[in-house]
Every structure is written in structure tokens, then in C-alpha cells.
Design a protein around this motif. Structure first.
Motif, PDB file in Angstrom:
ATOM      1  N   ARG A 182       0.841  -1.184   0.000  1.00 36.23           N
ATOM      2  CA  ARG A 182       0.000   0.000   0.000  1.00 36.23           C
ATOM      3  C   ARG A 182       0.878   1.235   0.000  1.00 36.23           C
ATOM      4  O   ARG A 182       2.026   1.202   0.412  1.00 36.23           O
ATOM      5  CB  ARG A 182      -0.935   0.034   1.201  1.00 36.23           C
ATOM      6  N   LEU A 183       0.337   2.329  -0.457  1.00 39.34           N
ATOM      7  CA  LEU A 183       1.014   3.608  -0.434  1.00 39.34           C
ATOM      8  C   LEU A 183       0.510   4.311   0.818  1.00 39.34           C
ATOM      9  O   LEU A 183      -0.455   5.047   0.794  1.00 39.34           O
ATOM     10  CB  LEU A 183       0.661   4.394  -1.696  1.00 39.34           C
ATOM     11  N   ALA A 184       1.168   4.020   1.958  1.00 36.72           N
ATOM     12  CA  ALA A 184       0.662   4.490   3.241  1.00 36.72           C
ATOM     13  C   ALA A 184       0.931   5.969   3.464  1.00 36.72           C
ATOM     14  O   ALA A 184       0.177   6.651   4.131  1.00 36.72           O
ATOM     15  CB  ALA A 184       1.281   3.678   4.369  1.00 36.72           C
ATOM     16  N   ALA A 185       2.015   6.467   2.913  1.00 30.77           N
ATOM     17  CA  ALA A 185       2.330   7.878   3.057  1.00 30.77           C
ATOM     18  C   ALA A 185       2.794   8.398   1.713  1.00 30.77           C
ATOM     19  O   ALA A 185       3.528   7.733   1.011  1.00 30.77           O
ATOM     20  CB  ALA A 185       3.427   8.068   4.109  1.00 30.77           C
ATOM     21  N   ALA A 186       2.366   9.577   1.381  1.00 30.56           N
ATOM     22  CA  ALA A 186       2.744  10.138   0.090  1.00 30.56           C
ATOM     23  C   ALA A 186       4.037  10.927   0.238  1.00 30.56           C
ATOM     24  O   ALA A 186       4.111  12.084  -0.080  1.00 30.56           O
ATOM     25  CB  ALA A 186       1.626  11.020  -0.449  1.00 30.56           C
ATOM     26  N   GLY A 187       5.043  10.271   0.741  1.00 32.77           N
ATOM     27  CA  GLY A 187       6.346  10.906   0.900  1.00 32.77           C
ATOM     28  C   GLY A 187       7.265  10.412  -0.169  1.00 32.77           C
ATOM     29  O   GLY A 187       7.230  10.843  -1.304  1.00 32.77           O
ATOM     30  N   GLY A 188       8.081   9.434   0.176  1.00 30.95           N
ATOM     31  CA  GLY A 188       8.958   8.830  -0.798  1.00 30.95           C
ATOM     32  C   GLY A 188      10.228   9.610  -1.037  1.00 30.95           C
ATOM     33  O   GLY A 188      11.054   9.220  -1.851  1.00 30.95           O
ATOM     34  N   ASP A 189      10.425  10.721  -0.367  1.00 29.14           N
ATOM     35  CA  ASP A 189      11.638  11.505  -0.591  1.00 29.14           C
ATOM     36  C   ASP A 189      12.864  10.703  -0.177  1.00 29.14           C
ATOM     37  O   ASP A 189      12.887  10.067   0.867  1.00 29.14           O
ATOM     38  CB  ASP A 189      11.599  12.804   0.225  1.00 29.14           C
ATOM     39  N   LEU A 216       3.120  10.703  -7.147  1.00 29.85           N
ATOM     40  CA  LEU A 216       3.597  11.641  -6.130  1.00 29.85           C
ATOM     41  C   LEU A 216       4.117  12.924  -6.762  1.00 29.85           C
ATOM     42  O   LEU A 216       3.858  14.018  -6.264  1.00 29.85           O
ATOM     43  CB  LEU A 216       4.692  10.984  -5.292  1.00 29.85           C
ATOM     44  N   ASP A 217       4.852  12.799  -7.874  1.00 34.39           N
ATOM     45  CA  ASP A 217       5.379  13.984  -8.543  1.00 34.39           C
ATOM     46  C   ASP A 217       4.250  14.895  -9.019  1.00 34.39           C
ATOM     47  O   ASP A 217       4.342  16.117  -8.905  1.00 34.39           O
ATOM     48  CB  ASP A 217       6.253  13.583  -9.734  1.00 34.39           C
ATOM     49  N   TYR A 218       3.177  14.304  -9.546  1.00 26.01           N
ATOM     50  CA  TYR A 218       2.064  15.118 -10.018  1.00 26.01           C
ATOM     51  C   TYR A 218       1.418  15.876  -8.855  1.00 26.01           C
ATOM     52  O   TYR A 218       1.153  17.080  -8.952  1.00 26.01           O
ATOM     53  CB  TYR A 218       1.020  14.283 -10.753  1.00 26.01           C
ATOM     54  N   ALA A 219       1.176  15.187  -7.749  1.00 30.35           N
ATOM     55  CA  ALA A 219       0.560  15.854  -6.593  1.00 30.35           C
ATOM     56  C   ALA A 219       1.463  16.979  -6.081  1.00 30.35           C
ATOM     57  O   ALA A 219       0.985  18.063  -5.752  1.00 30.35           O
ATOM     58  CB  ALA A 219       0.278  14.841  -5.491  1.00 30.35           C
ATOM     59  N   PRO A 246      -5.641  14.622  -6.887  1.00 27.42           N
ATOM     60  CA  PRO A 246      -4.793  13.428  -6.984  1.00 27.42           C
ATOM     61  C   PRO A 246      -4.565  12.755  -5.632  1.00 27.42           C
ATOM     62  O   PRO A 246      -4.503  11.528  -5.555  1.00 27.42           O
ATOM     63  CB  PRO A 246      -3.491  13.945  -7.595  1.00 27.42           C
ATOM     64  N   LEU A 247      -4.467  13.534  -4.556  1.00 30.72           N
ATOM     65  CA  LEU A 247      -4.251  12.926  -3.245  1.00 30.72           C
ATOM     66  C   LEU A 247      -5.441  12.064  -2.829  1.00 30.72           C
ATOM     67  O   LEU A 247      -5.269  11.008  -2.219  1.00 30.72           O
ATOM     68  CB  LEU A 247      -3.980  14.006  -2.192  1.00 30.72           C
TER      69      LEU A 247
END
Length: 180
Positions: free
Chosen positions: A22-29, A42-45, A57-58
Motif C-alpha cells: 500500500r502507499l501508506a504515506a505520500a512521501g517517498g523523498d 507523487l510527482d504530479y501531486a 490526486p491525493l
């Protein structure tokens, strides 16, 4: 129990090892080699000009809260904003077709209740008032298998990165399971 231990381990995983579930947090940095579909979402948001513009998108990504810096630069607190219509799954009528990119996306109009009985399984039930698609807010990662009303179903792609299943008018049950 063994099942509780399994769930505990999966919930403690961070970074790329957890993306299939799952994509639990929209971080990924800072995470190298993120799957292209998840990174594009994520880049689009992040590219939206404002928090309000990022809401659509979120919501499709099932991000329920957006944290933005407090407008006062002297304050180091974060301002949490609820994301309306965030959903683990949503219905799209067939008339509009499946969007292949995030450009011009609007918020989900028909959010569906989804359930994760375990980290590697998703269940969605509902009643469609027309032919359409069920879009899951999960990264379309190799290893996921899908069933519609108990029969194996090939996934389509929505937004270039999320799995979607074509469903007929009427009641439906979608099940997904991660089996690499």
C-alpha cells in the motif's frame, strides 16, 4: 500468534519494501529507484500550485491528511488538512473511459469502501449503477492478482499507475492479493 506477528512486521516496513502492499504515506523523498508509477503519482501531486489543487490526486491515492507548513514562517508546526473524498477504491463510469494520466484529474465522485483484511489483500464491494471501472488506490506492482466476483480478472491501468477492473452494472465484489 503467527498472523499477528506477520501483520506487525509488515506494518513496520518502510520505503520501497512496502510499496507493493500500500502507499501508506505520500512521501517517498530520498528513496532511490521508486517504481515509476508510484513516483509519477507523487510527482504530479507535488507539482500542483497549491494545497487545494493537490486535493484531487491525493484523494485518488487515498491520502487522507495533507500536512503543509504553517503559513507563519516563525512557527515550525505543520497545518493538517483533511483530504475530501479520499478512498481506497473508487468507481468510474465507463462513459468517461479510464484516465491514462493525472492531467486534469478531478476528485473521486464515487468513493467505495475498501477493506484490507491483511497487508497483502484488498476487498471492495459495491453496486454499480452503470458499467464502469473500480480503481484501486494502490501502486500497480508486479505480483498483485485480481478477482471479480470470484473469477480471475486482468487489471487495466488508471492514471498510468493504478490497477482498475472493468465491472458490469449491478453488485460486484473485487478481491486483490499480492502473490509475488
Amino acid at each position: 500468534t503467527l498472523e499477528e506477528s506477520y501483520l506487525d512486521i509488515k506494518h513496520r516496513l518502510h520505503g520501497l519494501s512496502f510499496i507493493p502492499y500500500r502507499l501508506a504515506a505520500a512521501g517517498g523523498d530520498g528513496e532511490p529507484l521508486a517504481p515509476a508509477g508510484a513516483q509519477a503519482a507523487l510527482d504530479y501531486a507535488r507539482s500542483r500550485p497549491s494545497s487545494e489543487a493537490a486535493m484531487a490526486p491525493l484523494a485518488w491515492m487515498d491520502v487522507r491528511t495533507l500536512l503543509r507548513p504553517d503559513p507563519d514562517p516563525r512557527v515550525t508546526l505543520w497545518d493538517p488538512i483533511a483530504v475530501p473524498n479520499a478512498a481506497g477504491a473508487a468507481f468510474l463510469p465507463a462513459a468517461g473511459g479510464l484516465p491514462d494520466s493525472w492531467q486534469g484529474v478531478s476528485r473521486p465522485r464515487h468513493p467505495l469502501e475498501s477493506r484490507m483484511p491483511r497487508p497483502d489483500a484488498i476487498e471492495v464491494k459495491g453496486v454499480a449503477d452503470s458499467d464502469g471501472f473500480v480503481v484501486l488506490s494502490r501502486s500497480d506492482y508486479p505480483g498483485w492478482r485480481f478477482w471479480l466476483d470470484g473469477k480471475s480478472a486482468p487489471p487495466l491501468r488508471a492514471f498510468g499507475s493504478f490497477p482498475a477492473l472493468s465491472i458490469p452494472n449491478g453488485p460486484f465484489a473485487v478481491r486483490a492479493r499480492y502473490r509475488p
